[in-house]
Each structure stands twice: as C-alpha cells, then as structure tokens.
Design a protein around this motif. Sequence first.
Motif, short mmCIF file in Angstrom:
data_model
loop_
_atom_site.label_atom_id
_atom_site.label_comp_id
_atom_site.label_asym_id
_atom_site.label_seq_id
_atom_site.Cartn_x
_atom_site.Cartn_y
_atom_site.Cartn_z
N ALA A 119 -0.40 4.47 -7.26
CA ALA A 119 -0.52 3.53 -6.14
C ALA A 119 0.84 3.06 -5.65
O ALA A 119 1.11 2.99 -4.44
CB ALA A 119 -1.38 2.34 -6.55
N GLY A 120 1.73 2.72 -6.58
CA GLY A 120 3.05 2.23 -6.20
C GLY A 120 3.89 3.29 -5.53
O GLY A 120 4.58 3.02 -4.52
N LEU A 121 3.88 4.50 -6.07
CA LEU A 121 4.65 5.58 -5.46
C LEU A 121 4.14 5.90 -4.06
O LEU A 121 4.92 6.14 -3.14
CB LEU A 121 4.57 6.84 -6.34
CG LEU A 121 5.32 6.78 -7.67
CD1 LEU A 121 4.90 7.94 -8.57
CD2 LEU A 121 6.83 6.81 -7.44
N THR A 122 2.81 5.92 -3.91
CA THR A 122 2.24 6.18 -2.59
C THR A 122 2.69 5.13 -1.59
O THR A 122 3.12 5.45 -0.47
CB THR A 122 0.71 6.20 -2.67
OG1 THR A 122 0.28 7.22 -3.59
CG2 THR A 122 0.09 6.47 -1.31
N ALA A 123 2.61 3.86 -1.98
CA ALA A 123 2.99 2.78 -1.08
C ALA A 123 4.47 2.82 -0.74
O ALA A 123 4.87 2.68 0.43
CB ALA A 123 2.64 1.44 -1.70
N LEU A 124 5.31 3.01 -1.75
CA LEU A 124 6.76 3.04 -1.52
C LEU A 124 7.14 4.16 -0.56
O LEU A 124 7.92 3.96 0.37
CB LEU A 124 7.47 3.21 -2.87
CG LEU A 124 9.00 3.24 -2.83
CD1 LEU A 124 9.55 1.90 -2.36
CD2 LEU A 124 9.56 3.60 -4.22
N ARG A 125 6.56 5.33 -0.77
CA ARG A 125 6.91 6.46 0.07
C ARG A 125 6.27 6.36 1.46
O ARG A 125 6.83 6.88 2.44
CB ARG A 125 6.51 7.76 -0.64
CG ARG A 125 7.36 7.97 -1.91
CD ARG A 125 7.06 9.24 -2.66
NE ARG A 125 7.99 9.41 -3.79
CZ ARG A 125 8.10 10.51 -4.52
NH1 ARG A 125 7.33 11.56 -4.27
NH2 ARG A 125 8.98 10.58 -5.51
N LEU A 126 5.11 5.70 1.55
CA LEU A 126 4.52 5.44 2.86
C LEU A 126 5.44 4.55 3.70
O LEU A 126 5.70 4.82 4.88
CB LEU A 126 3.17 4.74 2.70
CG LEU A 126 1.91 5.59 2.71
CD1 LEU A 126 0.71 4.74 2.31
CD2 LEU A 126 1.67 6.23 4.07
N VAL A 127 5.91 3.47 3.09
CA VAL A 127 6.77 2.54 3.81
C VAL A 127 8.07 3.23 4.23
O VAL A 127 8.57 3.03 5.35
CB VAL A 127 7.05 1.30 2.93
CG1 VAL A 127 8.13 0.42 3.53
CG2 VAL A 127 5.76 0.49 2.76
N ALA A 130 7.45 5.44 7.25
CA ALA A 130 7.25 4.70 8.50
C ALA A 130 8.56 4.36 9.18
O ALA A 130 8.59 4.03 10.36
CB ALA A 130 6.46 3.43 8.22
N GLY A 131 9.67 4.43 8.45
CA GLY A 131 10.96 4.08 9.02
C GLY A 131 11.17 2.58 9.02
O GLY A 131 10.48 1.83 8.32
N SER A 132 12.12 2.13 9.81
CA SER A 132 12.42 0.70 9.86
C SER A 132 11.19 -0.08 10.34
O SER A 132 10.62 0.21 11.39
CB SER A 132 13.59 0.44 10.81
OG SER A 132 13.79 -0.96 10.97
N VAL A 197 0.29 2.60 12.18
CA VAL A 197 -1.00 2.45 11.52
C VAL A 197 -0.98 3.29 10.25
O VAL A 197 -0.59 4.46 10.28
CB VAL A 197 -2.17 2.90 12.41
CG1 VAL A 197 -3.48 2.93 11.62
CG2 VAL A 197 -2.31 1.98 13.62
N MET A 198 -1.38 2.70 9.13
CA MET A 198 -1.57 3.44 7.87
C MET A 198 -3.06 3.46 7.58
O MET A 198 -3.66 2.43 7.28
CB MET A 198 -0.78 2.78 6.74
CG MET A 198 0.72 2.81 6.96
SD MET A 198 1.65 2.07 5.59
CE MET A 198 3.33 2.23 6.19
N GLU A 199 -3.68 4.65 7.68
CA GLU A 199 -5.13 4.78 7.65
C GLU A 199 -5.58 5.52 6.40
O GLU A 199 -5.11 6.61 6.10
CB GLU A 199 -5.58 5.55 8.89
CG GLU A 199 -6.95 5.17 9.42
CD GLU A 199 -8.09 5.49 8.48
OE1 GLU A 199 -8.65 4.54 7.90
OE2 GLU A 199 -8.39 6.68 8.30
N SER A 200 -6.53 4.92 5.66
CA SER A 200 -6.96 5.53 4.41
C SER A 200 -8.48 5.54 4.22
O SER A 200 -8.96 5.85 3.14
CB SER A 200 -6.34 4.77 3.22
OG SER A 200 -6.83 3.43 3.17
N VAL A 201 -9.23 5.20 5.26
CA VAL A 201 -10.68 5.10 5.13
C VAL A 201 -11.37 6.37 5.59
O VAL A 201 -12.32 6.85 4.97
CB VAL A 201 -11.22 3.88 5.93
CG1 VAL A 201 -12.74 3.82 5.84
CG2 VAL A 201 -10.60 2.60 5.40
N GLY A 202 -10.90 6.97 6.69
CA GLY A 202 -11.53 8.17 7.20
C GLY A 202 -12.70 7.85 8.12
O GLY A 202 -12.89 6.73 8.56
#
Length: 322
Positions: A119-127, A130-132, A197-202
Amino acid sequence: MSVQAWLPAGGQDGLVRLAEVAAPDPGPDQALVAVEAFSVNRGETLLLERPRPGHRPGKDVAGTVVRAAADGSGPAPGTRVVGHPPYGGWSTLVPVATGDLAVLPPSLPATVAAALPLAGLTALRLVRRAGSLAGRRLLVTGASGGVGHYVVELAAAAGAEVTAISASAERGERLLVLGAAEVRADLPAQGRPFDVVMESVGGEHLRAALALLREEGLLLWFGQAGRRPATLDFFEFWNGPVQATITHFDYTRGDRSYGEDLATLVHLVATGRLHPELGVVRPWTETPEVIAMLRGRQIRGNAVLTLPPARLDHERTTDHVA
C-alpha cells in the motif's frame, strides 16, 4: 526441516489453509527473515479465488534477519527489517532479496512496518507519477482503503487540495485528519475540475471521474476494487476534457528495487510525517477471519497479522538458520 505457512485452500473450506511446507532455500542475494508480522491486502485475497499452481501468498512482511545473504549484501543477522517479497510472506520464514529490504529503527513496531510495503509503495509512487501537486486539486476514489490513506496524507503534505471518495462516512473520517480538504460518499456532479484523478474503483467510476478532469488533466487508473470492468465510450472521451491523459499505473513497473522506497516510508513514519492506518491487528491464526473481513469491506486501512514470539525464538535457533 519445515515451516508453517498459509496456502490457498485448493477447494477446501475457506480460501486459505495452514500447512507445513519445506523450509525456504534463499538465493545468494536473499536474506532469510523470521516474520513477526505481515499485512494482508484485499487484492491478494482476490487472487486466492483462482490461485496459480504453487502460489504462496504474502508480499508485506516485517521481522528479523536470521541469515544474511550469501553474497554479502544487505543486513546482518539480528537486524529488524521490513520487506516486500514477491510471494510467500504469510509464513514463519521468508527469503527476501536484500534490495527489497529496509532496516527498521527501534521505535518502529513490526505491526506498523508490515503495513507499509504494498500500500505504501503504491501510494508513494502514485504521488510521484502525478508530478508536482502543490496548489493542485486531486480526486482520490476508494480513498478509505490502505492505499488511499497513504495517498491522502502524502498528497496533502505535498500541497494538494485533496477530495477523497469514501462510501462510508465513518471510514472516511480519518481522511480529514490526514489532510483531505473534503470527504464525499459519491463523485461530485459539478464544481471546479480536478487537475489529477487517482481512480481505483473501476466500473462506471472511471468514466464519471474522467469527466471531472480539467483540460490537459491526468487520470491515473491503478485498481478495480469494485470488481466491475471499467468501460469508456471513445466519443464521450473525445468530447470531454481537451488533451486529458489516462494512464494505467502499476507500482511494480520499472527497474528499481523496493528497498530505497521502503526506507523512505520508514523514515516518514519514524519522523511522524506518515501515519499507517491499522484497521485490524490480529494473531496470525485468525488469518481466514481477517480475509473475510477485508473481502466484506469491514476494515478501514490495513490489516496486520502477528506471529507469536515463541515461534520466532524457535525458528531463530534451528540448525538451518544458525
């Protein structure tokens, strides 16, 4: 020599069964870790429905190194670590590549550290992807899950104005504490558009979320928690936000190992700048019950299972890890 591990049930009652398996034989670049706690992610439980032959679940572990890597890399025996193996973590012992380990400070409990990897790796790399985010509007769907909590706190700390979508008001309360500007049960029908937008529901969520983007906005699609395929009408997309980008995000892509990013997450937690949300902490004998709770969406944040210290003492003193 054998160890205990949770395996796919293979048609038996429930999704997992506790079994005796052969002791792991680490590769030259792998340390052998005595597991003190592991985290169960909802996505992992879905893989148990139709497991691949020989599948061993478990990607999030924290514990103590009992045998250093043969190639001399990584931490020495007795070092407390958090790791992200590709499989096999729901066990008393697991080999982990030294590049996928991070050392834990004395102040960080194994129960907290075990909630960091997937979960943490996914969030960190998502952010990062996304860039600044300073001064930008961010929409996060499925925000009350393990990834969502981390995303909200990391993005808010980076200066984003975060709108979090949580189906349960109770599960969403914590997101306001972590920095969300707004928590909603449903996607907004109108209002100022979002930069990211960060979308994870589908399902219909992706189509509806896309319509909320500004021109040249970015939609990062990283999951399908609702288990309904996302559909998109090309002509509807064509008439939507101009030059919008849709990107399928996968945290595992790229040549980087996980150790460096795990160390970043550990540092953020140890310095009070990231707060893992432990929805459930239970003995590992209750793994089937916790899996059922996760699948029923009864857990806010991360689910962590702990192994008894007596078992760890036994594993540390066996001949094959001496």
